[in-house]
Write an enzyme that holds these catalytic residues in place. Sequence first.
Site, mmCIF file in Angstrom:
data_model
loop_
_atom_site.group_PDB
_atom_site.id
_atom_site.type_symbol
_atom_site.label_atom_id
_atom_site.label_comp_id
_atom_site.label_asym_id
_atom_site.label_seq_id
_atom_site.Cartn_x
_atom_site.Cartn_y
_atom_site.Cartn_z
ATOM 1 N N ASN A 1 2.521 -1.371 1.507
ATOM 2 C CA ASN A 1 3.438 -1.816 1.192
ATOM 3 C C ASN A 1 4.076 -2.087 -0.401
ATOM 4 O O ASN A 1 4.567 -1.711 -1.276
ATOM 5 C CB ASN A 1 4.338 -3.399 1.884
ATOM 6 C CG ASN A 1 5.935 -3.552 1.521
ATOM 7 O OD1 ASN A 1 6.391 -3.585 0.566
ATOM 8 N ND2 ASN A 1 6.050 -3.833 2.512
ATOM 9 N N ASP A 2 2.572 -3.205 -0.793
ATOM 10 C CA ASP A 2 2.989 -3.728 -2.022
ATOM 11 C C ASP A 2 2.437 -2.442 -3.151
ATOM 12 O O ASP A 2 2.552 -2.471 -4.046
ATOM 13 C CB ASP A 2 1.910 -5.024 -1.773
ATOM 14 C CG ASP A 2 2.559 -6.008 -1.294
ATOM 15 O OD1 ASP A 2 3.689 -6.396 -1.009
ATOM 16 O OD2 ASP A 2 1.142 -6.410 -0.798
ATOM 17 N N VAL A 3 1.461 -2.308 -2.646
ATOM 18 C CA VAL A 3 0.750 -0.791 -3.192
ATOM 19 C C VAL A 3 1.849 0.672 -3.969
ATOM 20 O O VAL A 3 1.125 1.052 -4.775
ATOM 21 C CB VAL A 3 -0.329 -0.049 -3.195
ATOM 22 C CG1 VAL A 3 -1.840 -1.189 -1.845
ATOM 23 C CG2 VAL A 3 0.060 0.732 -1.792
ATOM 24 N N VAL A 4 3.107 0.014 -3.048
ATOM 25 C CA VAL A 4 4.100 0.848 -3.854
ATOM 26 C C VAL A 4 5.449 0.292 -4.279
ATOM 27 O O VAL A 4 6.187 1.191 -4.573
ATOM 28 C CB VAL A 4 4.398 1.728 -2.536
ATOM 29 C CG1 VAL A 4 3.416 3.221 -2.267
ATOM 30 C CG2 VAL A 4 5.218 1.367 -1.705
ATOM 31 N N ALA B 1 2.272 -9.720 0.051
ATOM 32 C CA ALA B 1 2.228 -10.635 -1.171
ATOM 33 C C ALA B 1 3.436 -10.914 -0.920
ATOM 34 O O ALA B 1 3.670 -12.621 -1.994
ATOM 35 C CB ALA B 1 2.480 -10.322 -2.749
#
Length: 461
Positions: A390-393, A431
Amino acid sequence: MSADLAGLLYLVASVFFILALKGLSSPTSARRGNLIGIVGMAIAVVTTLLSPHVLSFGWILAGLVAGGAIGVVIALRIQMTAMPQLVAAFHSLVGLAAVLVAAAALYAPEAYGIGTAGAIKLASRIEMSLGIVIGAVTFSGSVVAFCKLQGLVSGSPVVFRGQHLLNLLIGIAVVAFGALFVHGEAHEVFWLMTGLAFLVGFLIIIPIGGADMPVVISMLNSYSGWAASGIGFTLENNLLIVTGALVGSSGAILSYIMCKGMNRSFVSVILGGFGAEGGAAVAGSGERTVKQGSAEDAAFIMGNASKVIIIPGYGMAVAQAQHALREMGDLLKKAGVEVRYAIHPVAGRMPGHMNVLLAEANVPYDDVFELEQINSEFPSTDVAFVIGANDVVNPAAKTDTSSPIYGMPILDAENARTVLFVKRSLASGYAGVDNPLFYRSNTMMLFGDAKKMCEEVVKAL
Protein backbone atom coordinates in the site's frame (compact mmCIF):
# COMPACT_ATOMS: atom_id res chain seq x y z
CA MET A 1 42.36 -24.33 27.96
CA SER A 2 45.23 -21.84 27.83
CA ALA A 3 44.59 -18.15 27.29
CA ASP A 4 46.60 -18.19 24.03
CA LEU A 5 44.55 -21.03 22.56
CA ALA A 6 41.30 -19.39 23.68
CA GLY A 7 42.39 -16.13 22.05
CA LEU A 8 43.21 -17.94 18.82
CA LEU A 9 39.83 -19.71 18.75
CA TYR A 10 38.04 -16.44 19.49
CA LEU A 11 39.88 -14.90 16.55
CA VAL A 12 38.76 -17.78 14.30
CA ALA A 13 35.16 -17.32 15.50
CA SER A 14 35.38 -13.57 14.78
CA VAL A 15 36.54 -14.27 11.23
CA PHE A 16 33.65 -16.70 10.80
CA PHE A 17 31.20 -14.00 11.92
CA ILE A 18 32.63 -11.53 9.42
CA LEU A 19 32.36 -14.12 6.64
CA ALA A 20 28.79 -14.83 7.75
CA LEU A 21 27.84 -11.18 7.34
CA LYS A 22 29.49 -11.19 3.93
CA GLY A 23 27.47 -14.25 2.93
CA LEU A 24 24.22 -12.77 4.21
CA SER A 25 24.67 -9.72 2.00
CA SER A 26 23.46 -11.67 -1.05
CA PRO A 27 20.47 -14.03 -1.45
CA THR A 28 22.59 -16.50 -3.42
CA SER A 29 25.09 -16.91 -0.56
CA ALA A 30 22.77 -16.31 2.42
CA ARG A 31 22.39 -19.99 3.38
CA ARG A 32 26.15 -20.51 3.30
CA GLY A 33 26.62 -17.34 5.36
CA ASN A 34 24.10 -18.55 7.91
CA LEU A 35 25.91 -21.89 8.22
CA ILE A 36 29.27 -20.15 8.65
CA GLY A 37 27.76 -18.02 11.42
CA ILE A 38 26.44 -21.12 13.19
CA VAL A 39 29.89 -22.76 13.08
CA GLY A 40 31.49 -19.57 14.40
CA MET A 41 29.03 -19.39 17.29
CA ALA A 42 29.63 -23.07 18.11
CA ILE A 43 33.38 -22.40 18.30
CA ALA A 44 32.76 -19.37 20.52
CA VAL A 45 30.44 -21.20 22.93
CA VAL A 46 32.68 -24.28 23.30
CA THR A 47 35.76 -22.12 23.82
CA THR A 48 33.99 -20.12 26.53
CA LEU A 49 32.76 -23.27 28.28
CA LEU A 50 36.29 -24.69 28.37
CA SER A 51 37.61 -21.54 30.02
CA PRO A 52 39.29 -22.12 33.42
CA HIS A 53 37.06 -19.35 34.83
CA VAL A 54 34.03 -21.66 34.54
CA LEU A 55 33.75 -23.36 37.93
CA SER A 56 30.40 -25.16 37.55
CA PHE A 57 28.43 -26.33 34.53
CA GLY A 58 25.11 -26.89 36.34
CA TRP A 59 23.45 -23.53 35.73
CA ILE A 60 25.09 -23.22 32.31
CA LEU A 61 23.69 -26.55 31.13
CA ALA A 62 20.27 -25.70 32.57
CA GLY A 63 20.29 -22.44 30.63
CA LEU A 64 21.43 -24.16 27.43
CA VAL A 65 18.71 -26.80 27.68
CA ALA A 66 15.94 -24.31 28.52
CA GLY A 67 17.00 -21.73 25.94
CA GLY A 68 17.68 -24.37 23.28
CA ALA A 69 14.28 -25.97 23.79
CA ILE A 70 12.51 -22.61 23.54
CA GLY A 71 14.52 -21.75 20.42
CA VAL A 72 13.65 -25.03 18.70
CA VAL A 73 9.93 -24.65 19.44
CA ILE A 74 9.93 -21.07 18.15
CA ALA A 75 11.90 -21.99 15.03
CA LEU A 76 9.46 -24.78 14.17
CA ARG A 77 6.27 -22.86 14.89
CA ILE A 78 6.94 -19.24 13.98
CA GLN A 79 5.41 -17.88 10.77
CA MET A 80 7.19 -15.29 8.63
CA THR A 81 4.36 -12.87 9.38
CA ALA A 82 5.39 -12.94 13.05
CA MET A 83 9.12 -12.71 12.37
CA PRO A 84 9.37 -8.91 12.88
CA GLN A 85 7.94 -9.02 16.41
CA LEU A 86 10.01 -12.12 17.18
CA VAL A 87 13.18 -10.25 16.20
CA ALA A 88 12.11 -7.32 18.40
CA ALA A 89 11.51 -9.70 21.30
CA PHE A 90 14.94 -11.28 20.88
CA HIS A 91 16.57 -7.84 20.80
CA SER A 92 14.88 -7.05 24.12
CA LEU A 93 16.50 -10.14 25.67
CA VAL A 94 19.96 -9.03 24.55
CA GLY A 95 19.37 -5.64 26.16
CA LEU A 96 18.08 -7.21 29.37
CA ALA A 97 21.08 -9.55 29.48
CA ALA A 98 23.39 -6.53 29.29
CA VAL A 99 21.56 -4.91 32.22
CA LEU A 100 21.71 -8.08 34.32
CA VAL A 101 25.43 -8.65 33.64
CA ALA A 102 26.23 -5.04 34.59
CA ALA A 103 24.18 -5.39 37.78
CA ALA A 104 25.95 -8.64 38.65
CA ALA A 105 29.31 -6.97 38.08
CA LEU A 106 28.28 -4.14 40.41
CA TYR A 107 27.46 -6.48 43.29
CA ALA A 108 30.21 -9.07 42.68
CA PRO A 109 33.10 -7.27 40.94
CA GLU A 110 35.64 -9.78 42.25
CA ALA A 111 34.06 -12.50 40.12
CA TYR A 112 34.71 -10.40 37.02
CA GLY A 113 38.22 -9.34 37.94
CA ILE A 114 37.33 -5.65 37.83
CA GLY A 115 38.11 -4.76 41.43
CA THR A 116 36.30 -5.07 44.73
CA ALA A 117 32.96 -3.78 46.03
CA GLY A 118 33.30 -0.03 46.44
CA ALA A 119 36.55 0.02 44.48
CA ILE A 120 35.66 -1.06 40.93
CA LYS A 121 38.15 0.05 38.29
CA LEU A 122 37.38 3.42 36.71
CA ALA A 123 37.39 2.01 33.17
CA SER A 124 35.02 -0.76 34.24
CA ARG A 125 32.60 1.73 35.81
CA ILE A 126 32.52 3.67 32.54
CA GLU A 127 31.97 0.48 30.54
CA MET A 128 29.23 -0.69 32.89
CA SER A 129 27.43 2.65 32.62
CA LEU A 130 27.46 2.60 28.83
CA GLY A 131 26.46 -1.06 28.65
CA ILE A 132 23.57 -0.75 31.07
CA VAL A 133 22.17 2.44 29.49
CA ILE A 134 22.25 1.04 25.97
CA GLY A 135 20.92 -2.30 27.22
CA ALA A 136 18.03 -0.71 29.11
CA VAL A 137 17.08 1.46 26.12
CA THR A 138 17.23 -1.61 23.88
CA PHE A 139 15.05 -3.65 26.23
CA SER A 140 12.21 -1.19 26.77
CA GLY A 141 12.29 0.07 23.18
CA SER A 142 12.14 -3.48 21.84
CA VAL A 143 9.22 -4.33 24.11
CA VAL A 144 7.28 -1.34 22.74
CA ALA A 145 8.16 -2.35 19.17
CA PHE A 146 6.99 -5.91 19.89
CA CYS A 147 3.68 -4.68 21.30
CA LYS A 148 3.07 -2.47 18.26
CA LEU A 149 3.94 -5.19 15.76
CA GLN A 150 1.92 -7.81 17.62
CA GLY A 151 -1.08 -5.49 17.69
CA LEU A 152 -1.20 -5.38 21.49
CA VAL A 153 -1.17 -1.57 21.23
CA SER A 154 -1.89 0.77 18.35
CA GLY A 155 0.84 1.08 15.71
CA SER A 156 0.07 4.78 15.35
CA PRO A 157 2.54 7.36 16.70
CA VAL A 158 1.95 8.47 20.29
CA VAL A 159 2.83 12.16 20.42
CA PHE A 160 2.23 14.71 23.15
CA ARG A 161 3.19 18.31 23.78
CA GLY A 162 6.70 18.87 25.06
CA GLN A 163 7.75 15.32 24.17
CA HIS A 164 11.13 16.20 22.70
CA LEU A 165 11.95 18.49 25.63
CA LEU A 166 11.06 15.72 28.08
CA ASN A 167 13.29 13.27 26.20
CA LEU A 168 16.13 15.78 26.24
CA LEU A 169 15.80 16.39 29.99
CA ILE A 170 15.70 12.68 30.78
CA GLY A 171 18.69 12.12 28.50
CA ILE A 172 20.66 14.80 30.34
CA ALA A 173 19.66 13.21 33.67
CA VAL A 174 20.91 9.81 32.48
CA VAL A 175 24.27 11.31 31.52
CA ALA A 176 24.47 13.14 34.86
CA PHE A 177 23.69 9.99 36.88
CA GLY A 178 26.20 8.10 34.76
CA ALA A 179 28.88 10.62 35.63
CA LEU A 180 27.96 10.44 39.33
CA PHE A 181 28.15 6.64 39.29
CA VAL A 182 31.53 6.67 37.57
CA HIS A 183 32.75 9.14 40.19
CA GLY A 184 31.33 7.55 43.33
CA GLU A 185 29.98 4.04 42.52
CA ALA A 186 26.78 4.62 44.49
CA HIS A 187 24.27 1.81 44.03
CA GLU A 188 21.29 4.18 44.30
CA VAL A 189 22.66 6.32 41.47
CA PHE A 190 23.26 3.18 39.40
CA TRP A 191 19.62 2.10 39.65
CA LEU A 192 18.28 5.62 39.05
CA MET A 193 20.37 5.76 35.87
CA THR A 194 19.04 2.34 34.84
CA GLY A 195 15.41 3.27 35.51
CA LEU A 196 15.67 6.46 33.47
CA ALA A 197 17.34 4.55 30.62
CA PHE A 198 14.38 2.15 30.55
CA LEU A 199 12.09 5.19 30.34
CA VAL A 200 14.12 6.67 27.47
CA GLY A 201 13.73 3.47 25.45
CA PHE A 202 9.97 3.62 25.95
CA LEU A 203 9.68 7.30 25.05
CA ILE A 204 11.79 7.21 21.87
CA ILE A 205 9.79 4.34 20.34
CA ILE A 206 6.18 5.29 21.14
CA PRO A 207 6.19 8.29 18.74
CA ILE A 208 7.40 6.14 15.84
CA GLY A 209 4.60 5.08 13.52
CA GLY A 210 4.01 1.78 11.80
CA ALA A 211 5.55 2.91 8.51
CA ASP A 212 8.88 3.31 10.28
CA MET A 213 8.86 -0.12 11.94
CA PRO A 214 11.45 -1.67 9.58
CA VAL A 215 13.89 1.09 10.59
CA VAL A 216 13.03 0.57 14.27
CA ILE A 217 13.80 -3.15 14.01
CA SER A 218 17.13 -2.40 12.34
CA MET A 219 17.97 0.34 14.84
CA LEU A 220 17.22 -1.86 17.86
CA ASN A 221 19.38 -4.56 16.30
CA SER A 222 22.21 -2.04 16.26
CA TYR A 223 21.55 -1.04 19.88
CA SER A 224 21.63 -4.65 21.03
CA GLY A 225 25.04 -5.05 19.39
CA TRP A 226 26.51 -2.01 21.10
CA ALA A 227 25.05 -3.17 24.44
CA ALA A 228 26.72 -6.56 24.00
CA SER A 229 29.99 -4.91 23.02
CA GLY A 230 29.92 -2.66 26.09
CA ILE A 231 29.36 -5.62 28.40
CA GLY A 232 32.17 -7.44 26.58
CA PHE A 233 34.55 -4.90 28.07
CA THR A 234 33.13 -5.55 31.54
CA LEU A 235 33.59 -9.29 31.09
CA GLU A 236 37.00 -8.76 29.42
CA ASN A 237 35.79 -10.99 26.59
CA ASN A 238 37.32 -9.94 23.28
CA LEU A 239 34.93 -12.04 21.21
CA LEU A 240 31.87 -10.39 22.75
CA ILE A 241 33.40 -7.00 22.04
CA VAL A 242 34.04 -7.86 18.38
CA THR A 243 30.72 -9.61 17.84
CA GLY A 244 28.77 -6.77 19.44
CA ALA A 245 30.62 -4.23 17.32
CA LEU A 246 29.82 -6.21 14.15
CA VAL A 247 26.12 -6.35 15.01
CA GLY A 248 26.05 -2.71 16.09
CA SER A 249 27.81 -1.34 13.01
CA SER A 250 25.93 -3.52 10.51
CA GLY A 251 22.61 -2.57 12.10
CA ALA A 252 23.52 1.12 11.98
CA ILE A 253 24.51 0.86 8.30
CA LEU A 254 21.27 -0.95 7.45
CA SER A 255 19.26 1.70 9.33
CA TYR A 256 20.98 4.41 7.30
CA ILE A 257 20.26 2.59 4.03
CA MET A 258 16.59 2.20 4.94
CA CYS A 259 16.24 5.84 6.01
CA LYS A 260 17.77 6.80 2.68
CA GLY A 261 15.21 4.56 0.98
CA MET A 262 12.44 6.52 2.73
CA ASN A 263 14.08 9.91 2.12
CA ARG A 264 14.19 10.51 5.86
CA SER A 265 17.08 11.50 8.07
CA PHE A 266 17.92 8.92 10.72
CA VAL A 267 17.58 11.53 13.48
CA SER A 268 14.09 12.63 12.34
CA VAL A 269 12.83 9.05 12.35
CA ILE A 270 14.21 8.34 15.82
CA LEU A 271 12.99 11.58 17.37
CA GLY A 272 9.56 11.82 15.80
CA GLY A 273 8.38 9.08 13.47
CA PHE A 274 5.62 9.69 10.98
CA GLY A 275 2.18 8.38 10.16
CA ALA A 276 -1.29 9.61 10.88
CA GLU A 277 -3.74 8.49 13.52
CA GLY A 278 -6.29 6.70 11.38
CA GLY A 279 -6.84 9.48 8.90
CA ALA A 280 -7.49 7.29 5.89
CA ALA A 281 -10.32 7.69 3.47
CA VAL A 282 -12.25 4.50 2.94
CA ALA A 283 -14.63 3.20 0.32
CA GLY A 284 -17.18 5.81 -0.60
CA SER A 285 -15.00 8.70 0.53
CA GLY A 286 -16.26 11.81 -1.25
CA GLU A 287 -17.42 11.05 -4.78
CA ARG A 288 -14.49 8.87 -5.72
CA THR A 289 -15.25 5.47 -7.15
CA VAL A 290 -13.14 2.41 -7.83
CA LYS A 291 -13.12 -0.11 -10.62
CA GLN A 292 -13.59 -3.58 -9.19
CA GLY A 293 -12.60 -6.76 -11.00
CA SER A 294 -12.42 -10.52 -10.52
CA ALA A 295 -9.72 -13.17 -10.67
CA GLU A 296 -10.91 -14.05 -14.18
CA ASP A 297 -10.49 -10.42 -15.26
CA ALA A 298 -6.96 -10.36 -13.80
CA ALA A 299 -6.05 -13.64 -15.51
CA PHE A 300 -7.29 -12.37 -18.88
CA ILE A 301 -5.41 -9.06 -18.59
CA MET A 302 -2.13 -10.63 -17.44
CA GLY A 303 -2.39 -13.57 -19.84
CA ASN A 304 -2.48 -11.11 -22.75
CA ALA A 305 0.31 -8.91 -21.40
CA SER A 306 3.92 -8.83 -22.52
CA LYS A 307 5.38 -7.72 -19.19
CA VAL A 308 4.11 -7.98 -15.60
CA ILE A 309 5.78 -6.55 -12.49
CA ILE A 310 4.62 -8.03 -9.19
CA ILE A 311 4.86 -5.83 -6.08
CA PRO A 312 4.49 -7.79 -2.80
CA GLY A 313 3.72 -6.27 0.58
CA TYR A 314 2.91 -7.25 4.14
CA GLY A 315 -0.61 -8.34 3.15
CA MET A 316 0.96 -11.09 1.06
CA ALA A 317 2.87 -12.24 4.14
CA VAL A 318 -0.25 -12.25 6.32
CA ALA A 319 -2.14 -14.33 3.77
CA GLN A 320 0.91 -16.59 3.18
CA ALA A 321 0.31 -16.12 -0.52
CA GLN A 322 3.93 -16.35 -1.69
CA HIS A 323 3.65 -19.93 -2.99
CA ALA A 324 0.43 -19.29 -4.91
CA LEU A 325 1.98 -16.07 -6.24
CA ARG A 326 5.03 -17.93 -7.53
CA GLU A 327 2.76 -20.50 -9.20
CA MET A 328 0.90 -17.66 -10.88
CA GLY A 329 4.19 -16.17 -12.05
CA ASP A 330 5.36 -19.52 -13.43
CA LEU A 331 2.16 -19.93 -15.46
CA LEU A 332 2.53 -16.44 -16.90
CA LYS A 333 6.13 -17.22 -17.90
CA LYS A 334 4.99 -20.38 -19.67
CA ALA A 335 2.54 -18.21 -21.61
CA GLY A 336 5.44 -16.03 -22.79
CA VAL A 337 4.91 -13.16 -20.33
CA GLU A 338 8.00 -11.47 -18.83
CA VAL A 339 7.53 -11.55 -15.04
CA ARG A 340 9.54 -9.54 -12.51
CA TYR A 341 9.22 -8.83 -8.80
CA ALA A 342 9.77 -5.33 -7.39
CA ILE A 343 10.87 -4.91 -3.75
CA HIS A 344 10.69 -1.61 -1.88
CA PRO A 345 13.38 -1.10 0.83
CA VAL A 346 10.73 -0.93 3.58
CA ALA A 347 8.19 -3.42 2.20
CA GLY A 348 6.94 -5.60 5.04
CA ARG A 349 7.81 -4.88 8.65
CA MET A 350 11.47 -5.76 8.86
CA PRO A 351 14.48 -5.43 6.55
CA GLY A 352 14.47 -8.07 3.80
CA HIS A 353 11.03 -9.39 4.80
CA MET A 354 9.72 -9.69 1.22
CA ASN A 355 13.00 -11.10 -0.13
CA VAL A 356 12.91 -13.93 2.41
CA LEU A 357 9.27 -14.76 1.65
CA LEU A 358 9.92 -14.92 -2.09
CA ALA A 359 13.03 -17.05 -1.53
CA GLU A 360 10.94 -19.35 0.66
CA ALA A 361 8.63 -19.85 -2.33
CA ASN A 362 11.63 -20.53 -4.61
CA VAL A 363 11.15 -17.41 -6.71
CA PRO A 364 14.36 -17.12 -8.80
CA TYR A 365 16.74 -14.50 -7.42
CA ASP A 366 17.25 -13.12 -10.93
CA ASP A 367 13.56 -12.17 -11.11
CA VAL A 368 13.70 -10.01 -7.96
CA PHE A 369 14.71 -6.33 -8.25
CA GLU A 370 15.11 -3.45 -5.82
CA LEU A 371 13.34 -0.10 -6.27
CA GLU A 372 16.21 1.74 -7.94
CA GLN A 373 16.77 -1.15 -10.35
CA ILE A 374 13.21 -1.46 -11.64
CA ASN A 375 11.41 1.86 -11.23
CA SER A 376 12.33 3.04 -14.72
CA GLU A 377 10.62 -0.03 -16.23
CA PHE A 378 7.04 0.73 -15.15
CA PRO A 379 6.19 2.99 -18.14
CA SER A 380 6.94 0.06 -20.46
CA THR A 381 5.06 -2.45 -18.28
CA ASP A 382 1.62 -3.74 -19.20
CA VAL A 383 0.53 -4.77 -15.69
CA ALA A 384 1.68 -3.87 -12.19
CA PHE A 385 0.27 -6.56 -9.87
CA VAL A 386 0.23 -5.08 -6.36
CA ILE A 387 -0.45 -7.73 -3.73
CA GLY A 388 -0.81 -6.69 -0.11
CA ALA A 389 1.28 -3.53 -0.52
CA ASN A 390 0.00 0.00 0.00
CA ASP A 391 2.26 2.77 1.26
CA VAL A 392 5.19 1.75 -0.98
CA VAL A 393 3.13 2.51 -4.15
CA ASN A 394 1.21 5.53 -2.81
CA PRO A 395 1.52 8.48 -5.25
CA ALA A 396 0.75 10.88 -2.38
CA ALA A 397 4.38 10.46 -1.37
CA LYS A 398 5.29 12.43 -4.51
CA THR A 399 2.45 14.91 -4.82
CA ASP A 400 0.87 15.68 -1.44
CA THR A 401 3.14 17.89 0.64
CA SER A 402 0.78 17.52 3.61
CA SER A 403 1.02 13.74 3.57
CA PRO A 404 3.06 12.16 6.38
CA ILE A 405 4.84 9.98 3.80
CA TYR A 406 5.67 12.88 1.47
CA GLY A 407 9.19 12.55 0.08
CA MET A 408 9.43 8.79 0.50
CA PRO A 409 10.58 7.15 -2.76
CA ILE A 410 7.90 4.77 -4.02
CA LEU A 411 7.57 2.08 -6.65
CA ASP A 412 6.00 3.88 -9.64
CA ALA A 413 3.25 1.31 -10.20
CA GLU A 414 0.91 4.10 -11.32
CA ASN A 415 2.96 4.43 -14.54
CA ALA A 416 2.08 0.91 -15.70
CA ARG A 417 -0.68 0.61 -18.32
CA THR A 418 -2.84 -1.34 -15.87
CA VAL A 419 -2.58 -1.67 -12.08
CA LEU A 420 -4.17 -4.73 -10.49
CA PHE A 421 -4.46 -4.07 -6.76
CA VAL A 422 -5.10 -7.09 -4.49
CA LYS A 423 -6.45 -5.90 -1.15
CA ARG A 424 -9.13 -6.85 1.35
CA SER A 425 -10.64 -3.36 1.38
CA LEU A 426 -9.92 0.31 0.72
CA ALA A 427 -8.53 0.73 4.23
CA SER A 428 -5.28 2.64 4.62
CA GLY A 429 -1.88 1.01 4.91
CA TYR A 430 0.30 0.78 8.01
CA ALA A 431 1.19 4.48 7.76
CA GLY A 432 -2.50 5.35 8.11
CA VAL A 433 -2.62 7.22 4.78
CA ASP A 434 -5.25 6.92 2.05
CA ASN A 435 -3.96 5.81 -1.37
CA PRO A 436 -5.20 7.80 -4.41
CA LEU A 437 -3.94 4.99 -6.67
CA PHE A 438 -7.10 3.05 -5.72
CA TYR A 439 -9.19 5.55 -7.66
CA ARG A 440 -7.08 5.94 -10.82
CA SER A 441 -8.68 5.08 -14.14
CA ASN A 442 -6.00 2.48 -14.90
CA THR A 443 -6.44 0.68 -11.56
CA MET A 444 -8.60 -2.40 -11.01
CA MET A 445 -9.21 -3.45 -7.41
CA LEU A 446 -9.26 -7.18 -6.66
CA PHE A 447 -10.89 -7.36 -3.23
CA GLY A 448 -10.26 -10.45 -1.12
CA ASP A 449 -7.68 -12.59 0.62
CA ALA A 450 -4.37 -12.43 -1.25
CA LYS A 451 -3.75 -16.18 -1.24
CA LYS A 452 -7.28 -17.05 -2.34
CA MET A 453 -7.14 -14.42 -5.09
CA CYS A 454 -3.85 -15.80 -6.43
CA GLU A 455 -5.22 -19.34 -6.38
CA GLU A 456 -8.29 -18.22 -8.33
CA VAL A 457 -6.08 -16.41 -10.86
CA VAL A 458 -4.05 -19.60 -11.26
CA LYS A 459 -7.21 -21.59 -11.97
CA ALA A 460 -8.38 -18.99 -14.48
CA LEU A 461 -5.00 -19.03 -16.22
